[in-house]
Design a protein around this motif. Structure first.
Motif, mmCIF file in Angstrom:
data_model
loop_
_atom_site.group_PDB
_atom_site.id
_atom_site.type_symbol
_atom_site.label_atom_id
_atom_site.label_comp_id
_atom_site.label_asym_id
_atom_site.label_seq_id
_atom_site.Cartn_x
_atom_site.Cartn_y
_atom_site.Cartn_z
ATOM 1 N N ALA A 248 -6.739 6.775 7.974
ATOM 2 C CA ALA A 248 -7.660 6.331 6.929
ATOM 3 C C ALA A 248 -7.666 7.310 5.752
ATOM 4 O O ALA A 248 -7.759 6.892 4.585
ATOM 5 C CB ALA A 248 -9.067 6.182 7.501
ATOM 6 N N ARG A 249 -7.544 8.599 6.052
ATOM 7 C CA ARG A 249 -7.523 9.602 4.989
ATOM 8 C C ARG A 249 -6.266 9.453 4.127
ATOM 9 O O ARG A 249 -6.327 9.558 2.897
ATOM 10 C CB ARG A 249 -7.595 11.002 5.597
ATOM 11 N N VAL A 250 -5.138 9.192 4.766
ATOM 12 C CA VAL A 250 -3.898 8.992 4.010
ATOM 13 C C VAL A 250 -4.007 7.760 3.126
ATOM 14 O O VAL A 250 -3.588 7.772 1.961
ATOM 15 C CB VAL A 250 -2.685 8.854 4.956
ATOM 16 N N VAL A 251 -4.579 6.684 3.661
ATOM 17 C CA VAL A 251 -4.753 5.458 2.881
ATOM 18 C C VAL A 251 -5.620 5.726 1.653
ATOM 19 O O VAL A 251 -5.322 5.260 0.546
ATOM 20 C CB VAL A 251 -5.386 4.345 3.743
ATOM 21 N N ALA A 252 -6.686 6.491 1.829
ATOM 22 C CA ALA A 252 -7.585 6.796 0.709
ATOM 23 C C ALA A 252 -6.903 7.676 -0.336
ATOM 24 O O ALA A 252 -7.133 7.499 -1.539
ATOM 25 C CB ALA A 252 -8.840 7.482 1.237
ATOM 26 N N LEU A 253 -6.046 8.598 0.104
ATOM 27 C CA LEU A 253 -5.410 9.538 -0.813
ATOM 28 C C LEU A 253 -4.182 8.956 -1.502
ATOM 29 O O LEU A 253 -3.895 9.280 -2.656
ATOM 30 C CB LEU A 253 -5.017 10.811 -0.060
ATOM 31 N N GLN A 259 0.449 1.355 1.384
ATOM 32 C CA GLN A 259 0.399 -0.100 1.433
ATOM 33 C C GLN A 259 1.774 -0.740 1.617
ATOM 34 O O GLN A 259 1.866 -1.922 1.950
ATOM 35 C CB GLN A 259 -0.280 -0.641 0.171
ATOM 36 N N THR A 260 2.830 0.033 1.420
ATOM 37 C CA THR A 260 4.184 -0.482 1.651
ATOM 38 C C THR A 260 4.633 -0.292 3.093
ATOM 39 O O THR A 260 5.678 -0.819 3.482
ATOM 40 C CB THR A 260 5.197 0.216 0.725
ATOM 41 N N ALA A 267 -2.043 -3.433 10.255
ATOM 42 C CA ALA A 267 -3.469 -3.136 10.408
ATOM 43 C C ALA A 267 -4.326 -4.066 9.552
ATOM 44 O O ALA A 267 -5.365 -4.559 10.001
ATOM 45 C CB ALA A 267 -3.738 -1.675 10.044
ATOM 46 N N ARG A 268 -3.886 -4.323 8.332
ATOM 47 C CA ARG A 268 -4.637 -5.224 7.452
ATOM 48 C C ARG A 268 -4.668 -6.641 8.014
ATOM 49 O O ARG A 268 -5.692 -7.335 7.949
ATOM 50 C CB ARG A 268 -4.016 -5.226 6.057
#
Length: 313
Positions: A248-253, A259-260, A267-268
């Motif tokens: 989750a931290r990587v997604v936020a950063l 997203q690729t 997960a989405r």
């Protein structure tokens, strides 16, 4: 840096060494002796160009510490053992290792790795001297990994997603960066160190590579080491649970990069399932079942990981 106490032990070759490459080996409740002895077989050919720096990240085993000190004292390679009183975690621990490193380049090498080539260190030293890359990853293999049935699912997962040749890794260079066999030039770490906000298991090295790749080229070569520390399905599932917050931290950063990734897309997609908790339990049960074919169990475990990540994003 934490307040953890550090005991430092150097062998006789440490003081006068002038290394080109510092090999940085963190460990926690593992025994790095087999790796140390294998690396030391290259000492004569390296002629003082490599040093070893080990970090015991709070194992708390006095007998292990005493034995490793004796092992280090017998090595031909210059070596230092840093033993911490408390665990600092993967990111902080690796940052601490760099403080003791004196080489122009640093080779992060996990303690459960086993080099595949008898010239493993020489290949890295030659690359550092010839091309001076900012970042270079040598790759994983399963060449020498245990073939116990209890590790079959991990072998299948790792073989499909991690053990790939340099040409394939180079297509998405920041994605295939792990601190298990990673060369980093000293000045690069001055710009980007590991984010101590990552705790538990996973993603701190990939996130670091995302930041670094904005400034520097990430090179991939074929100088693999075998990951000897394969896990059971139970242990892998626990690590995936622990790694959800890091994902989750990587997604936020780095949303545009993550997203690729197939793991994010899965997960989405799973997040939209109304019965996700039940589906996650079924996926885990399937991965744990010895009655199913290995490839089916490996797929189920990948889906379980995506379901865990779905809760975190």
């Amino acid at each position: 840096m934490s307040s953890s106490r550090a005991d430092i032990h150097d062998n006789i070759g440490w003081a006068d060494a002038r290394p080109v490459v510092s090999v940085l080996i963190p460990f926690l409740r593992d025994d790095p002796e087999p790796l140390l002895r294998q690396l030391d077989t290259e000492a004569a050919a390296l002629a003082g160009r490599v040093e070893l720096v080990l970090l015991d990240d709070g194992t708390g085993d006095a007998a292990l510490t005493a034995r490793l000190k004796a092992v280090i004292d017998a090595l031909a390679l210059p070596a230092r053992l840093v033993t911490l009183s408390d665990n600092e975690g993967r990111a902080r621990g690796r940052n601490r290792l760099t403080i003791a490193a004196r080489g122009h380049a640093w080779l992060f090498l996990d303690s459960d790795m086993k080099p595949d080539d008898p010239r493993f260190l020489q290949i890295w030293v030659d690359l550092a001297g010839r091309d001076n890359p900012a970042v270079a990853f040598g790759g994983f293999s399963l060449k020498q990994a245990p073939r116990d049935r209890r590790f079959a699912v991990h072998r299948a997962l790792s073989g499909a997603s991690e053990c790939v040749r340099a040409a394939q890794r180079a297509r998405t260079p920041e994605k295939y960066v792990y601190t298990s066999n990673l060369l980093v030039r000293r000045d690069v770490f001055g710009f980007e160190s590991f984010d101590p906000g990552f705790t538990g298991w996973g993603w701190e090295d990939v996130e670091w590579a995302m930041r670094v790749s904005r400034r520097f080229a990430v090179v991939h070569i074929d100088n693999p080491a075998t990951h000897m520390g394969l896990d059971t399905v139970t242990d892998l599932a626990r690590k995936f649970d622990q790694g959800a917050a890091n994902f989750a931290r990587v997604v936020a950063l780095h949303p545009q990069i993550v997203q690729t990734y197939p793991s994010y897309k899965a997960a989405r997609a799973l997040k939209r399932l109304p019965a996700l908790p039940m589906a996650r339990r079924l996926m885990k049960d399937a991965a744990l079942s010895p009655l199913l074919p290995t490839r089916v169990r490996a797929f189920a475990l990948r889906m379980y990981r995506a379901a865990v990540y779905a809760d975190a994003i």
